[in-house]
Scaffold this active site. Structure first.
Site, PDB file in Angstrom:
ATOM      1  N   ASP A 139      -8.037  -7.085   0.453  1.00 38.41           N
ATOM      2  CA  ASP A 139      -7.247  -7.111   1.696  1.00 38.41           C
ATOM      3  C   ASP A 139      -8.074  -6.421   2.766  1.00 38.41           C
ATOM      4  OD1 ASP A 139      -5.751  -4.294   2.688  1.00 38.41           O
ATOM      5  OD2 ASP A 139      -6.617  -4.235   0.679  1.00 38.41           O
ATOM      6  N   GLY A 161     -10.882   4.148  -1.515  1.00 36.00           N
ATOM      7  CA  GLY A 161     -11.831   5.102  -0.960  1.00 36.00           C
ATOM      8  C   GLY A 161     -13.186   4.527  -0.606  1.00 36.00           C
ATOM      9  N   GLN A 177     -10.595   6.653  -7.419  1.00 38.72           N
ATOM     10  CA  GLN A 177     -11.214   7.324  -6.282  1.00 38.72           C
ATOM     11  C   GLN A 177     -12.529   7.972  -6.734  1.00 38.72           C
ATOM     12  OE1 GLN A 177     -10.558   7.186  -3.125  1.00 38.72           O
ATOM     13  NE2 GLN A 177      -8.470   6.387  -3.006  1.00 38.72           N
ATOM     14  N   ASP A 179      -2.100   8.147  -3.790  1.00 37.80           N
ATOM     15  CA  ASP A 179      -3.372   8.818  -4.044  1.00 37.80           C
ATOM     16  C   ASP A 179      -3.841   9.497  -2.769  1.00 37.80           C
ATOM     17  OD1 ASP A 179      -3.851   6.534  -2.549  1.00 37.80           O
ATOM     18  OD2 ASP A 179      -5.836   6.202  -3.408  1.00 37.80           O
ATOM     19  N   ASP A 190       0.873  -1.172   0.000  1.00 36.75           N
ATOM     20  CA  ASP A 190       0.000   0.000   0.000  1.00 36.75           C
ATOM     21  C   ASP A 190       0.915   1.228   0.000  1.00 36.75           C
ATOM     22  OD1 ASP A 190      -1.645   2.091   0.665  1.00 36.75           O
ATOM     23  OD2 ASP A 190      -2.643   1.080   2.315  1.00 36.75           O
ATOM     24  N   SER A 191       0.554   2.252  -0.746  1.00 35.50           N
ATOM     25  CA  SER A 191       1.447   3.408  -0.932  1.00 35.50           C
ATOM     26  C   SER A 191       1.562   4.307   0.293  1.00 35.50           C
ATOM     27  CB  SER A 191       0.940   4.259  -2.092  1.00 35.50           C
ATOM     28  OG  SER A 191      -0.287   4.870  -1.739  1.00 35.50           O
ATOM     29  N   GLY A 192       0.711   4.089   1.290  1.00 35.01           N
ATOM     30  CA  GLY A 192       0.704   4.989   2.442  1.00 35.01           C
ATOM     31  C   GLY A 192      -0.381   6.040   2.361  1.00 35.01           C
ATOM     32  N   GLY A 193      -1.097   6.092   1.232  1.00 34.12           N
ATOM     33  CA  GLY A 193      -2.160   7.082   1.072  1.00 34.12           C
ATOM     34  C   GLY A 193      -3.233   6.965   2.137  1.00 34.12           C
ATOM     35  N   HIS A 218      -7.259 -19.004  12.745  1.00 34.40           N
ATOM     36  CA  HIS A 218      -8.604 -19.438  12.346  1.00 34.40           C
ATOM     37  C   HIS A 218      -9.219 -18.473  11.331  1.00 34.40           C
ATOM     38  CE1 HIS A 218     -12.767 -20.643  12.340  1.00 34.40           C
ATOM     39  NE2 HIS A 218     -13.019 -19.344  12.454  1.00 34.40           N
TER      40      HIS A 218
END
Length: 376
Positions: A271, A221, A194, A146, A92-95, A340
């Protein structure tokens, strides 16, 4: 990266496919366990591979950049070597993290300045350096930088935000295409659609993202507080525009029911922290519904955690024992519950894939959605 679309469900938009990366093959639809800081919490890598049967995991740019830092990751030879996971990794880019740090960040055209949640130090993320950071981390799939808008979000803000996200994407692509992978294997870049819950903005963003013709595309988003019906409406709209022959990744989603409903709309990749986070709080997702293992009713229940599961922990440990561990704050409780839940999520998408291939997905999904929503 290559994507081969193998089967389309006759009664929905669900599809089964295969993503090939230099670190292995991923059969879709797929759920990706979240390993924010280089670890899927409470789980060993051999458990991820053998027990949970994860095919790809996530790392997070924001967290890994701050700790352990790029010098450590580069010294190790990338995240795969650092954490011992040999399969594909997506970062994930950190956005999203920057979005969630609304009190300590400023968004400008150049990028985002923010203060570390660890020590308060000041940092700048730009589309360019986020590409460089993800190259150093060594992900197989890199996400564009983004802005993830909050919910609710007014139309004017959402419109300005997607326009900036699209300008940032151009900068991401320019930087990505002018640099090389660091560790001898290929990397690919996914842009992110987005537009909040505004139909025209989602359509516009999906069209722009598709025009960049990258190897896969993501939908961001959503799952930020909007009603599930809004999520499904936006996802369906976007999936109808994004190219059919490329994987579609719905970011940060969601419950088992969310997964099945979005698979039916044409999503390939998911995810979410929900299976791991909820596990640590004693919430178990099962084939027959949701269990709050903290409840008194499980105190003397000596049946297996899930009878027909092939997971070692599900067969060996009882509900009463797991309840005792969670109530006692024992680490093993979090470990068992996490194993689990992740095993169940991976079972669910694998079963969905099988049903798509067999042409039975639509009817199976209707039955499962009713069952999964039950509180046991």
């Amino acid at each position: 990266m290559k994507f081969n679309l193998t089967v389309q469900d006759p009664n929905s938009k669900a599809r089964a496919g295969e993503i090939t990366t230099d670190h292995g093959t991923i059969q879709t639809p797929i759920f990706m366990p979240v390993g924010t800081a280089g670890t899927v919490k409470a789980v060993h890598q051999h458990e991820l591979k053998n027990d949970i049967q994860a095919q790809i995991i996530l790392g997070n740019t924001y967290h890994l950049y701050l700790r352990p830092g790029l010098d450590v990751l580069e010294g190790a030879g990338g995240l795969h070597k650092f954490n011992g996971w040999e399969g594909p990794i997506l970062t994930d880019s950190g956005g999203y993290q920057v979005y969630s740090l609304s009190e300590v960040r400023k968004i400008k055209e150049e990028g985002v300045t923010f203060r570390s949640h660890i020590d308060g130090s000041k940092h700048l993320f730009t589309p360019e350096n986020v590409m460089d950071i993800q190259r150093v981390i060594g992900a197989d799939i890199i996400m564009a930088f983004d802005e993830c808008t909050p919910y609710p979000c007014d139309y004017i803000y959402a419109k300005k935000s997607i326009e900036m996200t699209h300008r940032w994407l151009k900068r991401c692509c320019d930087r990505f295409d002018s640099t090389e992978p660091k560790y001898g294997y290929s990397q690919t870049l996914f842009p992110i659609v987005q537009g909040s819950v505004y139909k025209d903005l989602r359509v516009r963003s999906a069209e722009v993202i598709a025009s960049f013709e990258r190897e896969g595309n993501a939908i961001g988003g959503l799952s930020v507080g909007e009603p599930a019906e809004e999520m499904y409406a936006m996802t369906e709209l976007v999936c109808d525009i994004l190219p059919e022959q490329k994987p579609r990744y719905l970011m940060g989603v969601g419950t088992p029911i969310n997964l099945l409903e979005n698979i039916a709309l044409g999503v390939d990749m998911f995810d979410c922290v929900m299976p791991t986070r909820n596990a640590r709080n004693g919430m178990l997702f099962t084939k027959n519904g949701v269990i709050n293992i903290k409840n008194e009713k499980w105190k003397n229940d000596f049946s297996a955690i899930e009878d027909d599961s092939d997971l070692y922990a599900d067969k060996v440990y009882t509900k009463a024992y797991l309840r005792h561990l969670i109530h006692s704050g024992e680490m093993l409780g979090a470990q068992i519950a996490t194993l689990h839940n992740l095993h169940f999520y991976l079972w669910l998408v694998k079963e969905a894939r099988n049903k798509i291939i067999e042409g039975e997905f639509y009817n199976w999904k209707k039955v499962m959605v009713n069952r999964l929503g039950q509180r046991l």
